[in-house]
Every structure is written in C-alpha cells, then in structure tokens.
Enzyme design. Structure first.
Site, PDB file in Angstrom:
ATOM      1  N   THR A   1     131.528  -7.449 -36.132  1.00 30.55           N
ATOM      2  CA  THR A   1     131.341  -7.320 -37.687  1.00 30.55           C
ATOM      3  C   THR A   1     131.241  -5.841 -37.943  1.00 30.55           C
ATOM      4  OG1 THR A   1     128.714  -7.545 -37.024  1.00 30.55           O
ATOM      5  CG2 THR A   1     129.912  -9.444 -37.855  1.00 30.55           C
ATOM      6  N   CYS A   2     131.070  -5.025 -36.984  1.00 27.22           N
ATOM      7  CA  CYS A   2     130.940  -3.425 -37.370  1.00 27.22           C
ATOM      8  C   CYS A   2     132.228  -3.082 -37.699  1.00 27.22           C
ATOM      9  CB  CYS A   2     130.571  -2.843 -36.123  1.00 27.22           C
ATOM     10  SG  CYS A   2     128.739  -3.089 -35.896  1.00 27.22           S
ATOM     11  N   SER A   3     133.358  -3.686 -37.084  1.00 28.50           N
ATOM     12  CA  SER A   3     134.625  -3.157 -37.398  1.00 28.50           C
ATOM     13  C   SER A   3     135.405  -4.271 -38.261  1.00 28.50           C
ATOM     14  CB  SER A   3     135.312  -2.880 -36.371  1.00 28.50           C
ATOM     15  OG  SER A   3     135.421  -3.992 -35.339  1.00 28.50           O
TER      16      SER A   3
ATOM     17  N   ASP B   1     128.856  -6.118 -29.725  1.00 26.77           N
ATOM     18  CA  ASP B   1     129.868  -5.571 -30.812  1.00 26.77           C
ATOM     19  C   ASP B   1     130.929  -4.599 -29.909  1.00 26.77           C
ATOM     20  OD1 ASP B   1     128.726  -6.898 -32.732  1.00 26.77           O
ATOM     21  OD2 ASP B   1     128.866  -5.158 -34.115  1.00 26.77           O
TER      22      ASP B   1
END
Length: 856
Positions: A817-819, A850
């Site tokens: 979800t970070c990228s 992540d």
C-alpha cells in the site's frame, strides 16, 4: 482600462448581477441587456490558407467555382449543410463587399449559424420574393472558408459623420450591460440597435419554469458540456504530432504529460536556459483561437518566466507573441490567441525561467480552435433522449433549453469578471457574498473559480512540520472493540482515539498539527501497527485513515457503532436510499468534532480521503448553503417527511380518528432521544387547527438537531480551509474532495493504472480487467483499499508481475500500500483471478510486510 481600475464599471456589474440573481430565484425573465442581440452584423469571407481556391468549400456549404464564391442559405439551422440540394437560395457577394445578417446565432453539431432576413437577402438577389433563412458561418473542427464578423465600411463612414471619428457604438452584450448599469460622468456611449425578436427569444421563460429548473440545467450543462470543455485542450483533435526538447526514456519525450489532463504530472526539459521548446505540427485547416499552458509557481525555478511563440511552415517561422508570466501563477496562461489563418507548425519557446533556472516544467497544454464556442454550447445536446435524469427539463424543447443555457453562460461570463472582488477573504471584498451563495450551483460553470480556489489555498499554506509524528496503533484491540463496543464506553481502543491521543503534544513546546501544509505533503503521520510488520511510507497512514472512516461511519448497516459521534439515519436499510449518518445530537465531545473537521479540511487540501457517509443536509451546513425540509431531509428520514406531508392534507375527521389525543408536542431525534417541542409538550395534545404549527416545530427541531455538532465540525474545517474556498465550492464538490468518488468504474481504474514489465494487452492484465468488470462497486472499493490503502478514487495503481514460480491457482495476489503496487500471479483464467482478488480484498486486512515480496 481593466475592470479593477474602473470602480464605476465594477460596481455597475455587481449591481446588475444581483438583479439577475433575483430574476433567476423568482423564475422571471432576466434584464434585456443580458440578452442583447445586435440587429445587424457584417461578415466577410475568410479563405482557408491551407487549401487551394479551386478545391475549397465555403463554410456555409457554398463553394468557389471559377473565382466566384457562393453562400448557401437554408430554411433552418437543422438542415444538413453538405446536402446542397437542401439549400433554399445561393447568394453571391460582390468582390470587396460584406454580407449583412442579423445578430441572431444558433450553434449545433454542424457549426455556428446566423439568421439573414428578407431585406438583407434582397441586396444580393434584387427583385425576387425571398424569405428569411440561415447561413452556416463556421463549421466545427473542419477546414475550408468561413465567414468572420467585420465592421461595414458604409456603417463606419456614416457613424463617423454623425458622431465623430472616435465614435464606435456598442454592439456586444457585455458592452451593453456596462453602458446600462455603470455610472458615467458625461454622456453614455451609444448602443447599436438591437434585434428585438431575438432578445425576447432569449428572455423567454416557460410558464412552469422555476429556479430548480435552472439548477438542473446547470448540472446537465456541466455533466454533458462542461466535461467536454475540460478536454478543450486535448490537442489530439488538432495536432498530428508533438516534438519536445527534452531527453527522456519516454518515447514521446515526456510530452504525454502535457496532454493527459493531470496537473500533478509535468513535462520537464533539462539543459541550458533558452534551449527548451515544444513544437506542434497542426492538422490541416486548424486555426488557433487560444494556446494555453498550465504552470505551477510551486515548481520554483523550474517555472517558465518568459515564453515566446513562433508559427509558420518549415524553417520559416515568425514570432507571434511574447508573454511574461506572473511569478505567483498557479494555473493556466494564454500564450497565443486570435489567429486568423492556419499555421502548419507552432513552436513554443521557453526563453527564461524564474530565478534564472536552467530547467523547465510545464504541467499542461491546451488548444482552442477558432471555430469552437466558449463552454462548448451546442443546441443538439439538449435533445429529450439525453434528459432522462432531469425530468423537470423534459417538457421543454431543445431550442428553449439551448437559449436558457446561453443566458446562464452569459451570466457566468459576467460573474467571472468580478468574482475575485466578491470573495470575502480578499482584502477588497465588495460584499458579503450572500447573493452568490443563493445560486452557488451556477459556480460549477465558472472559469475563474478554480484559479481563485488554488490561490486561496496557497495563500493560507504553512510549511510542512519539522518532524512527522510516529504513532503506535494496536488494530487487534480496535477490532475487538468494533465487535462489541458496549464493553468499553470510552472507546479508547478504537483507531480514531488511539490516533487522537497519539497526536497530542508531549510538552508545552510542541505544536499541534495545523493540517495546512502543501498538498504535496501527503503523509500526515507515521503508523507503527503493533504485531504487524510494516515500514510506513504512506500505506500505513492511509490504512489508519480508512480504519477511522470505518469506525465513524461503518459501511455495513448491521454492525454496531464503534464510536458515538454519528447516528444512523432512519433510512438505513431501505432500498431507495443510501445509508447515511448524521452527527449524534447527544454527543457533546465538541473538541473531537472539531478535530474531525480539521481532518476533513486536510483531506480537501491534499490527496487522501476521510470517507464519511453524510447526507447533503450536513454538507450544506458545513459549506454555509441554505437547507430545506423538502429537498434535504428525505435523505435522513423519508418516512417522517411523507407523514408530515400527509398530516397537512388530512381533513379534521380523519385527523382526529387517526391521532385522537395521542399526538403530543414531542418528536424523536436521530439518536432516539425524545424532545419536547414546547415547554411541557409531552402533556399537550395537538389539535387539528394547530397541526401546521406542530409540523413547523417538528421540521425545525429535526433540521437543527445536530446544529452544535456541525458547528464544531465547521470550526475545525475553517481552521484548515479558508472560508473563501468553501464559498466557491458547491457542497457536492466539498464532499467529493473530502471523501473521494464513491463510484469506482473499470474505465476509471484503467486510466489510473500503470504496468511494469507487462503491456496492457498481456493476457495476465486482461484477466485482471475481466475480473474487476465482474466485481460490484463495493468489491472494487475493497480491491482499491487492498492495493492502495484508499477506498475511493482517485488513487494510482502499479501492476507488477509476481515472483517466478507463482503460476498456480493457489497463490494469492500481494500488495504494497505504501507504493500502491499490486503483485499479480500468473493465473490460468479470469475466473481464478476474480476469486483470488476478491478473497484478498475482503480478508487480507493486516499488513504483513511492505517490503519486496522477493525478499524472504
């Protein structure tokens, strides 16, 4: 002299706009000067320089034969101009003369038409019995000759003899508005004679027309025409190719960012100052009316300072314009306008950048052709088949709707000229903005509004915090509380309260977050989820916002309420209404309502969302718009609305039979609380003759039940977003900016998706889109959150192939979800892909890692 330098002109327009607003609100005809149409306009034939004279065709479907130019006259503008046999007459203007017509215009899919009357036709065909007709003066997006308006030499000579050599009468509606409404110290300028019949056509108001019809027309106009106007600069319509000076791995040199319509992307050119350029190869026959660049002053020394434009053919380019840009500009700037002939090549040269920068960034490029109409107004879009969603408009002819939309367009053009002087937050505001608020939906069509909003947000920005708060969140405890909220009335284990407590300053020297940082600062805090492996580079933060949204307004109507701040409306679970929430009238934690308002403001300023399922009744009060019982309360309690309406219409016998002595002066609020409408109301029965007063008291109590809570939310919102921004946005736009777009279409997802080591035609990618097409909107929302941490659009998605060896029906998709990255296994079919994606979207909530999925 500009409008701002002439206070008499400015005040005259403001007064006139207020008069128009009152006319719109009462459903009356607007003042005549807004509908002004000149009685006579002169045109001359403008040859298309890109075509030969022997092959050219007139703009009005006439033609050029043996040096002669014929202009076709049609019975109505609804005929097909290419079918020359349909022409009523052909006229042949003498060389060096003009064609006189009336000022009445009509624009449809064929192009722009003007009416020519009997007297004007007889100038070209004397001694013949002729009737009025229509001439097509300019086609849409086609080459060929066209007619352009000019001043008749005879008219100019006659006027100069009568009034002096400086005299030129007003023959444009904007000039007429100014002359009739501004204060003049001497004699007023003369106004050219008007076409009374055409003016009355524009002023016509159908007998059943009301202000709500104008609102519907604005929304229809915006949905069907405004969106086309947003693509006004889609240069694919008028250029064959674009060359740029940049060196990039992108085959187009990054030029695609100029035309993608996204101001967050940009074309960048590296090198020495004065060596940056954009070269447009124009399609045959195109004539540029406006060439517009989008720039952003936050790009600092990458922003262009001075731009020149050259045009011509091959190496024979001539300088056409030289424009210096304002250092603080965020938005569009016109660098070339009003060309009269086709230019095979146009070259934009960036001569200087701000603060002597050597590299350049440009965020968009738009082209408006000379034959296109402002706002894309086209009578053909008002056909009844397009009006299914607008029943109030359906009983009117396309011509009536077209002319009414033309009047609204003129009103918006005037409003845009004074809008910056009306916004309350500006230093030299002329009023309280209350008149404009009453027709706020009209602002959807404003061209000036977007730049004002951007400027207001920029002016109120603060620098990003010196450090990012780090929060430790236990989502396991939050999930346990969500399953049974009654175990802990303090709700301390919810994600909402864990974040709220974690953001409190640790000492008196630490400042609280003000949430007014630049939009590019897209992570407000860092989350460490206890017992979940995560390096939060944005995904954990977005997950915390999504969790808080779910706690405040649960997406399921069956689950208990984890927090006390909102109450479910009576409509929840009914088939005809959305599941909405309203602020809980019993909850007095106003400091937390204020924080909710601040989070809403941060979402409005930035790219992340706080998804709150609130009805228009709440959004309108947050933005300062008026609310009404019949329009807004059905979304909260449609049963009560219908009950009170029926009660008003009951006869006395039925009323007493149905209610007797049982109906008293009390009502239930959204949280189930019983309140008295008058002192001791629970002991006072409602009499038949007092039922209207009882209904009024119920409506007042229910409309104002959450007044204190909404006021606290608004206080927080205004700490982050200037009042001027809320004044310029409609409540629907504020909702969408705070909460995102609830409708997630496959087409929208495709536009936001990029691929790594895969083409869009790859079978694995095709399986993905087939699977998502089979999903419901809720499924796609869950999928979006699984990949990006956001549950609404817009949100970028990057699709990577999964690690080697994932060719199995058992592998689940992975995400970071970070990228905003989806790692997609090589599934054997679209059906298997659909099953695995749906399972992951609904069941893979915790963040295991992540880091790269290839790292063991």
């Amino acid at each position: 002299m500009s409008l701002g330098d002439n206070p008499h002109l400015l005040l005259g327009r403001v007064r006139f706009l207020n008069r128009c607003i009152e006319c719109f609100k009462r459903g009356e005809a607007v003042p005549e000067c807004l509908c002004y149409v000149p009685k006579e306009v002169c045109y001359k034939i403008c040859k298309d320089s890109s075509s030969t004279s022997s092959a050219s065709t007139g703009a009005s479907a006439g033609g050029s034969t043996a040096g002669k130019t014929l202009i076709a006259v049609f019975e109505s503008p609804h005929q097909t101009p290419h079918a020359k046999k349909c022409a009523k007459y052909n006229i042949e203007p003498k060389k060096g003369t003009c064609v006189r017509t009336t000022g009445e215009e009509y624009c449809n899919s064929q192009g722009l038409w003007v009416k020519i009357n009997k007297e004007q036709l007889e100038e070209h065909r004397p001694a013949q019995e002729l009737e009025e007709g229509w001439i097509l003066v300019c086609k849409h997006k086609e080459g060929g000759d066209r007619l352009v308006p000019v001043e008749s030499p005879e008219t100019i000579s006659r006027q100069q003899q009568l009034f002096g050599y400086d005299h030129k009468p007003c023959n444009r509606w904007e000039q007429v508005v100014s002359v009739e409404n501004a204060l003049y110290m001497g004699s007023k300028p003369k106004i050219a004679e008007c076409d009374e019949a055409a003016v009355q056509k524009l002023r016509y108001v159908p007998p059943t027309w009301a202000y709500e019809c104008d609102e519907d027309l604005v929304h229809y106009f915006y949905d069907h025409i405004g969106k086309e106007d947003e693509n006004l600069g889609s240069v694919k319509e008028c250029v064959t190719s674009i060359d740029v000076s940049s060196c990039s791995e992108d085959p187009s040199g990054g030029a695609s960012c100029l035309t993608d319509g996204d101001t967050e992307t940009y074309w960048e050119s590296d090198g020495m100052q004065g060596q940056h350029w954009i070269r447009l190869h124009m399609k045959r026959g195109t004539v540029v009316n406006k060439l517009i660049l989008t720039v952003d002053s936050t790009d600092d020394n990458y922003m262009p300072k001075r731009v020149t434009v050259y045009g011509g053919e091959g190496d024979n380019l001539k300088k056409l314009s030289d424009v210096t840009l304002d250092d603080n500009l965020i938005g569009e700037v016109c660098v070339l306008e009003d060309m009269t002939s086709h230019l095979p090549m146009i070259e934009v040269r960036i001569e200087e950048c701000r603060d002597e920068g050597i590299d350049v960034r440009i965020r968009g490029l738009k082209i408006k052709l000379s034959c296109e109409r402002d706002l894309g107004l086209n009578a053909d879009v008002f056909q009844s088949s397009n009006l299914v969603r607008y029943p109030r408009l359906q009983g009117n002819t396309p011509e009536v709707l077209y002319r009414r939309a033309l009047v609204i367009q003129r009103f918006i053009c005037l409003l845009d000229t004074v809008l910056q002087h009306l916004v309350p937050a500006w230093d030299y505001s002329l009023g309280t903005f209350n008149h404009i608020k009453s027709i706020k939906q009209f602002l959807l069509l404003s061209k000036r509004r977007s730049a004002l909003i951007t400027q207001c947000l920029k002016d109120s920005e603060t620098s990003k915090p010196n450090f990012m708060p780090r929060l430790y969140i236990n989502r396991r405890l939050a999930m346990e509380h969500r399953d049974n909220p009654s175990l802990d009335n303090s709700c301390k284990n919810t994600v909402f309260n864990q974040v709220y407590e974690g953001l409190k300053p640790s000492d008196k020297f630490e400042k609280t977050l003000d949430y007014r940082w630049p939009a590019r600062y897209d992570q407000w805090w860092e989350c460490k989820f206890i017992a979940e492996g995560i390096i939060d580079q944005g995904g954990g933060f977005r997950d915390s916002l999504a969790d808080m949204s779910e706690e405040l307004c649960p997406s399921s109507a069956e689950c208990p309420m984890p927090l006390p701040f909102f109450s479910r409306t009576s409509n929840q679970g009914s088939l005809e209404a959305r599941d909405y929430y309203v602020p809980n009238p019993s909850c007095k934690e106003f400091h937390k309502y204020e924080w909710i308002g601040q989070l809403m403001g941060a979402a409005l300023r930035g790219k992340d969302f706080l998804v709150l399922a609130l009805p228009g009744l709440v959004w309108k009060q947050l933005t300062g718009e008026a609310v009404s019982w019949n329009k807004d309360f059905p979304a909260v309690d449609s049963v009560l609305v219908n009950l009170l309406e029926a009660m008003e219409n009951l006869d006395q016998e039925t009323f007493e039979f149905r209610f007797g002595e049982e109906l008293v002066y009390t009502t239930l609020l959204s949280d189930g609380q019983m309140v008295e409408l008058i002192p001791g109301g629970s002991n006072v029965a409602v009499r038949y003759e007092d039922r209207s007063e009882f209904i009024r008291l119920v409506q007042k109590a229910r409309l104002e039940e959450s007044k204190q809570q909404i006021a606290a939310m608004q206080t927080g919102l205004l700490k982050v977003v200037p009042q001027a921004v809320l004044d310029l946005l409609t409540w629907q736009e504020v909702e969408k900016k705070v909460c995102g777009d609830p409708e997630i279409t496959v087409e929208a997802l495709k536009r936001l998706t990029r691929y790594e080591d895969r083409e869009q035609s790859d079978v694995r990618v095709q399986y993905l889109w087939e699977a998502l097409t089979s999903f419901t909107n809720e499924d796609r929302s869950r999928f979006l959150r699984f990949v990006t941490g956001r549950s609404r659009l817009p949100a970028p998605i990057y699709v990577f192939p999964d690690k080697p060896g994932s060719e199995t029906t058992d592998a689940l998709p992975r995400s970071s979800t970070c990228s905003s990255t989806l790692y997609l296994p090589n599934y054997p079919s679209a059906k298997v892909c659909e099953e695995k994606l749906r399972y992951a979207a609904y069941n893979c909530v915790a963040i295991d890692t992540d880091m790269s999925p290839w790292e063991e």
